[in-house]
Scaffold this active site. Structure first.
Site, PDB file in Angstrom:
ATOM      1  N   CYS A 324      24.295  32.574  -8.775  1.00 58.83           N
ATOM      2  CA  CYS A 324      24.856  32.303  -7.438  1.00 58.83           C
ATOM      3  C   CYS A 324      26.366  32.046  -7.473  1.00 58.83           C
ATOM      4  O   CYS A 324      27.125  32.651  -6.703  1.00 58.83           O
ATOM      5  CB  CYS A 324      24.123  31.133  -6.794  1.00 58.83           C
ATOM      6  SG  CYS A 324      24.310  29.550  -7.664  1.00 58.83           S
ATOM      7  N   HIS A 372      23.148  25.363  -5.728  1.00 60.86           N
ATOM      8  CA  HIS A 372      23.134  26.753  -5.253  1.00 60.86           C
ATOM      9  C   HIS A 372      24.234  26.960  -4.210  1.00 60.86           C
ATOM     10  O   HIS A 372      24.646  26.029  -3.530  1.00 60.86           O
ATOM     11  CB  HIS A 372      21.771  27.101  -4.648  1.00 60.86           C
ATOM     12  CG  HIS A 372      21.588  28.566  -4.409  1.00 60.86           C
ATOM     13  ND1 HIS A 372      21.366  29.476  -5.422  1.00 60.86           N
ATOM     14  CD2 HIS A 372      21.624  29.298  -3.264  1.00 60.86           C
ATOM     15  CE1 HIS A 372      21.264  30.688  -4.920  1.00 60.86           C
ATOM     16  NE2 HIS A 372      21.410  30.611  -3.601  1.00 60.86           N
ATOM     17  N   HIS A 384      23.722  36.086  -1.057  1.00 58.32           N
ATOM     18  CA  HIS A 384      23.663  35.222  -2.243  1.00 58.32           C
ATOM     19  C   HIS A 384      22.789  35.844  -3.324  1.00 58.32           C
ATOM     20  O   HIS A 384      22.030  36.780  -3.079  1.00 58.32           O
ATOM     21  CB  HIS A 384      23.146  33.830  -1.867  1.00 58.32           C
ATOM     22  CG  HIS A 384      21.683  33.782  -1.502  1.00 58.32           C
ATOM     23  ND1 HIS A 384      20.853  32.748  -1.864  1.00 58.32           N
ATOM     24  CD2 HIS A 384      20.896  34.647  -0.800  1.00 58.32           C
ATOM     25  CE1 HIS A 384      19.637  32.967  -1.402  1.00 58.32           C
ATOM     26  NE2 HIS A 384      19.639  34.102  -0.748  1.00 58.32           N
TER      27      HIS A 384
END
Length: 409
Positions: A324, A372, A384
């Protein structure tokens, strides 16, 4: 020879219906044991509900994401530390060579003194042909002594500097070793969490997997519905703002006409072209951003869209795969902005913004541990790199609990 009769009477056999006591006790104990075993033959642990499996797998992936950020931080530190160590070792080598040069110069002086021998100043005076020759020779010896002293000073200076750099190199090597230990530990944590998650999923039956997929679709649908509500709210706010700006502009123009001045189309009238943050256009001029940010955000999103479909790989930062924070770092690099490697450091860059004020290009962070991150693209959606086994994709920002958001530039 006559047979002697037995003096004992033969025993009379008596039939009885009573079982032997020892056998009966053993048999009853056996029956009781079997009954107890049958009663406890059920599984020691009931199989978890599929909803619990989903929560457990999601939690393991979150923990793996956090360990991935630890790995990324340790890897970045290891790379920087390795560069520092290499620089220090190179410096030590150069200073060692300077020490050797100073040592050779001292050796040359020592050899020369050995060949000529040391003569005391009084002896030099008496052995000189005349006083002037004595003073000339004394000056030469004085200059030689100065050069020798300088050589000694240089040697000591280089030796001290080399010792200092060598100590720094040793300390840096120790730090590098500690960082590499952390790196290996973080890597093992990630692998352990992923192995546990895969093990849980592998135990599911086909029916349970179908049920899990249905729960996942439901979760995605709910998140998408929230994103749509956010987009609708932002669109309504944008429309209201545009109407207000248009009314204010009209009022200024009418006031200008009544005062007999200009038609009111000049500076300060406002353009009314700002759109809601998060509407996908990135042109809102009323929230402190400008065309420069919109231009950068466009480059970021163009890059991110081009990565859609590439696999998530923990610790990866492109170009074939990403985690990420590796994706967000690479995307913003396209816009000329350098972001740190981890989510924990990226969240500290730029300006914090509320979810309702999000604009395309902003970074959205998730979970309390900030493990994240995704790139906001507008309308409540982001791009993402989700988790192991998934590819870079578009998804609602409400798919995971939001921690906060930042505008990097």
């Amino acid at each position: 020879m006559p047979v002697l009769a037995s003096h004992r009477k033969p025993r009379t056999k008596v039939r009885t219906t009573t079982p032997a006591v020892g056998f009966t006790t053993a048999a009853l104990a056996s029956v009781t044991l079997l009954s107890t075993q049958s009663a406890t033959a059920a599984p020691s642990e009931p199989k978890p509900a599929i909803e619990d499996v989903q929560k457990k797998v999601d939690e393991l992936y979150r923990q793996a994401g956090s360990a991935t950020q630890q790995y990324n931080r340790a890897k970045a530190a290891s790379t920087a530390q390795r560069t520092k160590v290499d620089t220090l070792l190179s410096d030590v080598a150069k200073r060692t060579e300077k020490i050797n040069e100073a040592r050779r110069e001292l050796g040359a002086f020592a050899a020369e003194q050995y060949r000529t021998g040391g003569i005391a100043p009084t002896a030099t005076f008496f052995l000189a042909d005349d006083p002037q020759a004595y003073f000339d020779q004394s000056r030469l010896m004085s200059r030689s002594t100065e050069r020798q002293q300088k050589a000694v000073d240089d040697f000591r200076t280089q030796q001290a500097a080399a010792s200092k750099k060598r100590a720094e190199a040793v300390q840096s090597l120790e730090s590098l070793t500690e960082t590499q230990t952390t790196l290996r530990s973080s890597k093992q944590k990630v692998q352990n969490k992923l192995t546990e998650a895969r093990s849980l999923l592998a135990k599911l039956t086909a029916e349970e997997k179908a049920r899990l997929a249905e729960l996942e679709r439901k979760k995605e649908a709910e998140a998408k519905e929230k994103a749509e509500r956010l987009a609708a709210r932002q669109a309504a706010e944008a429309k209201e703002r545009e109407e207000r700006e248009a009314a204010e502009k009209k009022a200024r123009e009418e006031a200008a006409k009544e005062s007999g001045g200009d038609s009111g189309s000049g500076a300060g009238s406002g353009t009314g072209t700002g759109t809601s943050p998060g509407s996908g256009t990135g042109t809102d001029t009323g929230t402190g951003t400008d065309g420069s940010y919109a231009s950068k955000a466009q480059k970021v999103l163009d890059f991110a869209r081009a990565q859609i479909g590439k696999p998530y790989v923990w610790g990866a930062s492109g170009p074939a795969s990403y985690d990420c924070s590796g994706l967000t770092q690479a995307a913003w690099r396209e816009a000329g902005v350098t972001l740190p490697r981890t989510t924990w450091d990226q969240v500290k860059v730029g300006t914090r913004v509320a979810t309702s004020d999000l604009q395309p290009g902003d970074l959205v962070f998730f979970y309390d541990d900030i493990s994240h991150v995704g790139i906001y693209k507008g309308d409540g959606m982001m791009i993402h790199a989700p988790k192991p086994g998934a590819n870079v994709r578009e998804e609602s920002i409400y798919y995971m609990p939001i921690y906060g958001s930042v505008r990097p530039a």
